[in-house]
Design a protein around this motif. Structure first.
Motif, PDB file in Angstrom:
ATOM      1  N   CYS A  66       0.421  -1.794   0.314  1.00 50.87           N
ATOM      2  CA  CYS A  66       0.237   0.183  -0.044  1.00 50.87           C
ATOM      3  C   CYS A  66       0.918   1.140  -0.323  1.00 50.87           C
ATOM      4  CB  CYS A  66      -0.356   0.014   1.027  1.00 50.87           C
ATOM      5  SG  CYS A  66      -2.191   1.616   0.855  1.00 50.87           S
ATOM      6  N   ALA A  67       1.947   1.428   1.479  1.00 56.58           N
ATOM      7  CA  ALA A  67       3.083   2.087   1.170  1.00 56.58           C
ATOM      8  C   ALA A  67       3.567   2.661  -0.261  1.00 56.58           C
ATOM      9  CB  ALA A  67       3.355   1.842   2.338  1.00 56.58           C
ATOM     10  N   TYR A  68       3.903   1.373  -0.928  1.00 60.30           N
ATOM     11  CA  TYR A  68       4.802   1.600  -2.287  1.00 60.30           C
ATOM     12  C   TYR A  68       3.799   2.080  -3.156  1.00 60.30           C
ATOM     13  CZ  TYR A  68       6.979  -0.022  -6.306  1.00 60.30           C
ATOM     14  OH  TYR A  68       7.826  -0.126  -7.635  1.00 60.30           O
ATOM     15  N   THR A  69       2.552   1.787  -3.399  1.00 64.24           N
ATOM     16  CA  THR A  69       1.964   1.979  -4.458  1.00 64.24           C
ATOM     17  C   THR A  69       1.701   3.924  -4.391  1.00 64.24           C
ATOM     18  OG1 THR A  69       1.072  -0.305  -4.788  1.00 64.24           O
ATOM     19  CG2 THR A  69       0.111   1.423  -5.913  1.00 64.24           C
ATOM     20  N   LEU A  70       0.945   4.530  -3.147  1.00 63.70           N
ATOM     21  CA  LEU A  70       0.493   5.172  -3.066  1.00 63.70           C
ATOM     22  C   LEU A  70       1.553   6.559  -2.680  1.00 63.70           C
ATOM     23  CD1 LEU A  70      -1.411   4.589   0.069  1.00 63.70           C
ATOM     24  CD2 LEU A  70      -2.264   5.405  -2.525  1.00 63.70           C
ATOM     25  N   ALA A  71       3.002   5.526  -2.144  1.00 60.84           N
ATOM     26  CA  ALA A  71       4.206   6.756  -2.622  1.00 60.84           C
ATOM     27  C   ALA A  71       4.224   6.987  -4.392  1.00 60.84           C
ATOM     28  CB  ALA A  71       5.109   6.035  -1.902  1.00 60.84           C
ATOM     29  N   SER A  72       4.550   5.467  -4.663  1.00 62.79           N
ATOM     30  CA  SER A  72       5.201   5.481  -6.134  1.00 62.79           C
ATOM     31  C   SER A  72       4.305   6.545  -7.291  1.00 62.79           C
ATOM     32  CB  SER A  72       5.720   4.456  -6.519  1.00 62.79           C
ATOM     33  OG  SER A  72       6.176   4.251  -8.221  1.00 62.79           O
ATOM     34  N   ALA A  73       4.901   7.225  -7.587  1.00 70.14           N
ATOM     35  CA  ALA A  73       4.547   8.766  -8.460  1.00 70.14           C
ATOM     36  C   ALA A  73       4.849   7.482 -10.176  1.00 70.14           C
ATOM     37  CB  ALA A  73       5.815  10.023  -8.678  1.00 70.14           C
ATOM     38  N   TYR A  74       5.334   7.016  -9.878  1.00 69.34           N
ATOM     39  CA  TYR A  74       5.444   5.964 -11.775  1.00 69.34           C
ATOM     40  C   TYR A  74       4.068   6.028 -11.870  1.00 69.34           C
ATOM     41  CZ  TYR A  74       7.006   3.632 -15.499  1.00 69.34           C
ATOM     42  OH  TYR A  74       7.069   2.607 -17.071  1.00 69.34           O
ATOM     43  N   PRO A  75       3.710   5.897 -13.181  1.00 65.70           N
ATOM     44  CA  PRO A  75       4.139   6.828 -14.059  1.00 65.70           C
ATOM     45  C   PRO A  75       4.503   7.417 -14.661  1.00 65.70           C
ATOM     46  CG  PRO A  75       2.437   5.916 -15.425  1.00 65.70           C
ATOM     47  CD  PRO A  75       2.128   5.436 -13.776  1.00 65.70           C
ATOM     48  N   LEU A  76       3.663   9.205 -13.166  1.00 69.52           N
ATOM     49  CA  LEU A  76       4.072  10.068 -13.499  1.00 69.52           C
ATOM     50  C   LEU A  76       5.063  10.953 -13.684  1.00 69.52           C
ATOM     51  CD1 LEU A  76       0.290  10.376 -11.316  1.00 69.52           C
ATOM     52  CD2 LEU A  76       0.460  10.341 -13.930  1.00 69.52           C
ATOM     53  N   THR A  77       5.839  10.587 -13.824  1.00 69.98           N
ATOM     54  CA  THR A  77       7.420  10.999 -12.946  1.00 69.98           C
ATOM     55  C   THR A  77       7.501  11.400 -14.639  1.00 69.98           C
ATOM     56  OG1 THR A  77       8.159   8.678 -12.862  1.00 69.98           O
ATOM     57  CG2 THR A  77       8.135  10.265 -10.704  1.00 69.98           C
ATOM     58  N   GLU A  78       7.871  10.144 -15.457  1.00 70.13           N
ATOM     59  CA  GLU A  78       7.712  10.567 -16.948  1.00 70.13           C
ATOM     60  C   GLU A  78       7.522  11.407 -17.206  1.00 70.13           C
ATOM     61  OE1 GLU A  78       9.394   7.709 -18.453  1.00 70.13           O
ATOM     62  OE2 GLU A  78       9.122   6.779 -16.767  1.00 70.13           O
ATOM     63  N   VAL A  79       6.692  11.954 -16.695  1.00 70.49           N
ATOM     64  CA  VAL A  79       6.202  13.574 -17.643  1.00 70.49           C
ATOM     65  C   VAL A  79       6.745  14.162 -16.733  1.00 70.49           C
ATOM     66  CG1 VAL A  79       4.064  15.504 -17.994  1.00 70.49           C
ATOM     67  CG2 VAL A  79       3.569  12.481 -18.240  1.00 70.49           C
ATOM     68  N   LEU A  80       6.649  14.625 -15.875  1.00 69.43           N
ATOM     69  CA  LEU A  80       7.747  15.744 -14.630  1.00 69.43           C
ATOM     70  C   LEU A  80       9.033  15.376 -15.615  1.00 69.43           C
ATOM     71  CD1 LEU A  80       6.055  14.980 -11.296  1.00 69.43           C
ATOM     72  CD2 LEU A  80       5.482  16.747 -12.939  1.00 69.43           C
ATOM     73  N   GLU A  99      -6.187   3.664  -7.996  1.00 65.38           N
ATOM     74  CA  GLU A  99      -7.451   2.775  -7.624  1.00 65.38           C
ATOM     75  C   GLU A  99      -6.907   1.795  -6.382  1.00 65.38           C
ATOM     76  OE1 GLU A  99     -10.951   0.551  -8.812  1.00 65.38           O
ATOM     77  OE2 GLU A  99      -9.965   1.836 -10.338  1.00 65.38           O
ATOM     78  N   VAL A 100      -6.024   0.892  -6.939  1.00 64.29           N
ATOM     79  CA  VAL A 100      -5.405  -0.154  -5.799  1.00 64.29           C
ATOM     80  C   VAL A 100      -5.260   0.288  -4.610  1.00 64.29           C
ATOM     81  CG1 VAL A 100      -3.855  -1.747  -5.846  1.00 64.29           C
ATOM     82  CG2 VAL A 100      -5.024  -1.538  -7.857  1.00 64.29           C
ATOM     83  N   GLY A 101      -4.000   1.281  -5.041  1.00 68.43           N
ATOM     84  CA  GLY A 101      -3.434   2.345  -3.611  1.00 68.43           C
ATOM     85  C   GLY A 101      -4.590   2.927  -2.462  1.00 68.43           C
ATOM     86  N   LEU A 102      -5.345   3.137  -2.765  1.00 67.60           N
ATOM     87  CA  LEU A 102      -6.683   3.228  -2.277  1.00 67.60           C
ATOM     88  C   LEU A 102      -7.302   2.079  -1.494  1.00 67.60           C
ATOM     89  CD1 LEU A 102      -7.691   6.449  -4.104  1.00 67.60           C
ATOM     90  CD2 LEU A 102      -6.972   6.461  -2.443  1.00 67.60           C
ATOM     91  N   THR A 103      -7.529   1.072  -2.269  1.00 68.21           N
ATOM     92  CA  THR A 103      -8.784  -0.226  -2.194  1.00 68.21           C
ATOM     93  C   THR A 103      -7.514  -0.819  -1.160  1.00 68.21           C
ATOM     94  OG1 THR A 103      -9.339  -0.573  -4.654  1.00 68.21           O
ATOM     95  CG2 THR A 103      -8.388  -2.548  -3.180  1.00 68.21           C
ATOM     96  N   LEU A 104      -6.318  -1.329  -1.008  1.00 65.32           N
ATOM     97  CA  LEU A 104      -5.172  -1.308   0.054  1.00 65.32           C
ATOM     98  C   LEU A 104      -5.201  -0.976   1.460  1.00 65.32           C
ATOM     99  CD1 LEU A 104      -2.117  -2.244  -2.367  1.00 65.32           C
ATOM    100  CD2 LEU A 104      -3.739  -3.857  -1.851  1.00 65.32           C
ATOM    101  N   LEU A 105      -5.515   0.408   0.818  1.00 65.34           N
ATOM    102  CA  LEU A 105      -5.664   1.308   1.942  1.00 65.34           C
ATOM    103  C   LEU A 105      -6.709   1.043   3.001  1.00 65.34           C
ATOM    104  CD1 LEU A 105      -4.073   3.444   3.845  1.00 65.34           C
ATOM    105  CD2 LEU A 105      -5.327   5.197   2.641  1.00 65.34           C
ATOM    106  N   ASP A 106      -7.542   1.107   2.187  1.00 64.44           N
ATOM    107  CA  ASP A 106      -9.642   0.329   2.690  1.00 64.44           C
ATOM    108  C   ASP A 106      -9.480  -0.755   3.165  1.00 64.44           C
ATOM    109  OD1 ASP A 106     -12.420   1.779   3.197  1.00 64.44           O
ATOM    110  OD2 ASP A 106     -12.535   0.049   1.324  1.00 64.44           O
ATOM    111  N   ARG A 107      -8.282  -1.830   3.381  1.00 61.94           N
ATOM    112  CA  ARG A 107      -9.025  -3.122   3.206  1.00 61.94           C
ATOM    113  C   ARG A 107      -7.454  -3.768   3.883  1.00 61.94           C
ATOM    114  NH1 ARG A 107     -11.565  -6.222  -1.227  1.00 61.94           N
ATOM    115  NH2 ARG A 107     -12.000  -8.057   0.250  1.00 61.94           N
ATOM    116  N   LEU A 108      -6.688  -2.692   4.210  1.00 59.95           N
ATOM    117  CA  LEU A 108      -5.798  -3.064   4.750  1.00 59.95           C
ATOM    118  C   LEU A 108      -5.290  -3.994   5.464  1.00 59.95           C
ATOM    119  CD1 LEU A 108      -2.233  -2.254   4.537  1.00 59.95           C
ATOM    120  CD2 LEU A 108      -2.892  -0.327   6.413  1.00 59.95           C
ATOM    121  N   ASP A 109      -6.738  -3.692   6.814  1.00 57.81           N
ATOM    122  CA  ASP A 109      -6.576  -4.539   8.354  1.00 57.81           C
ATOM    123  C   ASP A 109      -7.863  -6.063   8.044  1.00 57.81           C
ATOM    124  OD1 ASP A 109      -6.068  -2.717   9.946  1.00 57.81           O
ATOM    125  OD2 ASP A 109      -8.205  -1.658  10.419  1.00 57.81           O
ATOM    126  N   GLU A 110      -8.395  -5.505   7.160  1.00 54.10           N
ATOM    127  CA  GLU A 110      -8.972  -7.033   6.505  1.00 54.10           C
ATOM    128  C   GLU A 110      -7.781  -7.896   6.035  1.00 54.10           C
ATOM    129  OE1 GLU A 110     -11.653  -8.093   2.920  1.00 54.10           O
ATOM    130  OE2 GLU A 110     -11.917  -6.383   3.674  1.00 54.10           O
TER     131      GLU A 110
END
Length: 120
Positions: A66-80, A99-110
């Motif tokens: 979850c942290a990796y997915t939400l913290a990584s800016a790829y592929p947006l870094t390609e433009v930046l 979307e996956v980052g938010l899904t993992l965050l929402d279902r982290l405990d489960e």
């Protein structure tokens, strides 16, 4: 997603990072709940292949993913970084990662509970 998994300890990264990259790929998580039911089996297989792996490393795989997915800016870094525009495929992938980052965050405990149950 099809992949070859060698179950070798990742160098220089942690096992949690490796497991998260294998099991929590956006194409897997967005297909349905199979990722959550399959994750404990993958972690148990990883532990069987590497019994010296720390339990905390195995238990933290979802949080690390979850942290990796939400913290990584790829592929947006390609433009930046001026490497070019995002084509439709990379735009879709960027949205899926978000979307996956938010899904993992929402279902982290489960998901964490499923992993703990799988390791018992």
């Amino acid at each position: 997603m099809a992949a070859v998994i060698d179950f070798q300890p990742p160098r220089p990264r942690f096992a949690a990072w490796e497991i998260a990259r294998i099991a929590l790929d956006p194409r897997t998580v967005l297909r349905g709940d199979e990722w959550r039911t399959g994750l404990p089996h993958l972690i148990a297989a990883y532990r069987d292949a590497h019994p010296a792996t720390h339990a905390d490393d195995l238990l933290s795989a979802v949080a690390v993913g979850c942290a990796y997915t939400l913290a990584s800016a790829y592929p947006l870094t390609e433009v930046l970084e001026g490497s070019g525009d995002l084509d439709d495929t990379l735009q879709t992938y960027a949205r899926a990662r978000h979307e996956v980052g938010l899904t993992l965050l929402d279902r982290l405990d489960e998901a964490g509970e499923a992993v703990r149950d799988g390791l018992r």
